[in-house]
Design an enzyme around this catalytic site. Structure first.
Site: not given
Ligand code: 13P
Length: 334
Positions: A29, A177, A219, A263, A289, A291-292
């Protein structure tokens, strides 16, 4: 491991005005994220990038913990301090992604189940020794024609509950999650129905496997229209639908709920979280929490000059942490 210790960690993860930064991208990823901005996917670049994120000055003002990938938990800063130690010394709780990704679910075309239960107890014991205090497992639910099936929802809930029970046995707080994907042209009502069914099934499975909710973090994905849906709901509708769905499915004893960004743009993810917290009267803290939505702007800036933009990219990470931390209090000003 006592429930008091698990509960204490879980509460610290969702302390007022703080959230989690998800930097647990697998090597495949992160390769895609790096490729998008022209960075070579070498072990040293991955290490340097994670160092940039984790050593952002004053990150703990707004960040309580970070989710790492296996490789990162074994890496160190350029000065030789293991990341987990650096984090603990700077008030950031180390977390680890422990699932082994999604695989096609037999008998259910177009659907996936998350694997990784085999040998998990031994891996969790090692992660605890390496300093991790919480662990994430991501299940993926796809909305499409005639899916998700009950079989897929139940198989994923069962795996999440088995992993959560193992985590607690090993002293790690499970961050469960179940991500309902934004891919597709479904409207917000369909997302609501699916999310509700998924959370019902999840909390039933957690109960069946004797998971202590006081030491668990959810999550969640937000209740939101699919990316290709023509009628996109506005910020207030996403906030109200998400909170209503959570209130009808998530027990009040849970220490907190954090959201993935999934996204959404940086701005959407912050605005939605802020609007939910402005509704008030919530049984649990609602935080992030991401990521992007925490990393994209910083990664882009860093990619333009890996040495020269290191500190500038950290300032962007801090800014995104601050915006989301304020949104977790309903005090983001846009
Ligand atoms: P995103 O916020 O980019 O969706 O990623 C969070 C995450 O940990 C997905 O498993």
């Amino acid at each position: 491991m006592s429930i008091e210790q698990l509960a204490e960690t879980a509460q610290a993860m969702v302390a007022a005005g703080k959230g989690i930064i998800a930097i647990d991208e697998s090597t495949t990823t992160i390769a895609k994220r790096f490729q998008g901005v022209g960075i070579e996917n070498t072990e040293e670049n991955r290490r340097a990038y994670r160092e940039l994120l984790l050593t952002t000055p004053k990150l703990s003002d707004y960040i309580s913990g970070a989710i790492l990938f296996d490789e990162t938990l074994r890496q160190s800063t350029k000065d030789g301090v293991p990341f987990a130690k650096y984090m603990a010394d700077h008030g950031i709780i180390p977390g680890i992604k422990v699932d082994k990704g999604t695989h096609a679910l037999a008998g259910c075309p177009g659907e996936v189940v998350t694997e990784g239960l085999d040998g998990l107890r031994d891996r969790l014991k090692e992660y605890y020794k390496l300093g991790a205090r919480f662990a994430k497992w991501r299940a993926v639910i796809t909305i499409g024609e005639d899916i998700p099936s009950g079989t897929c929802i139940e198989a994923n809930a069962h795996a999440l509950a088995r992993y959560a029970a193992l985590c607690q046995e090993c002293g790690l707080v499970p961050m469960v999650e179940p991500e309902v994907l934004m891919d597709g042209d479904h409207n917000i009502e369909v997302c609501y129905e699916v999310t509700e069914a998924v959370l019902r099934s999840l909390f039933g499975a957690l109960y069946e496997q004797n998971v202590l909710l006081e030491g668990t973090i959810l999550k969640a994905s937000m209740v939101i229209a699919g990316k290709d849906c023509e009628e996109q709901a506005d910020v207030d509708e996403v906030a109200e639908s998400t909170v209503m769905c959570l209130k009808s499915t998530v027990p009040a004893i849970l220490p907190g709920v954090v959201f993935l960004s999934g996204g959404q743009t940086d701005e959407q993810s912050t605005a939605h979280l802020n609007a939910m917290n402005q509704l008030g009267n919530l049984p649990w803290p609602l935080s992030f929490s991401y990521g992007r939505a925490m990393q994209s702007a910083a990664l882009k800036l860093w990619s333009q000059d890996l040495t020269g933009n290191f500190a500038k990219a950290q300032a962007v990470v801090y800014e995104r942490a601050k915006e989301n931390g304020m949104a977790a209090l309903g005090k983001w000003e846009g």
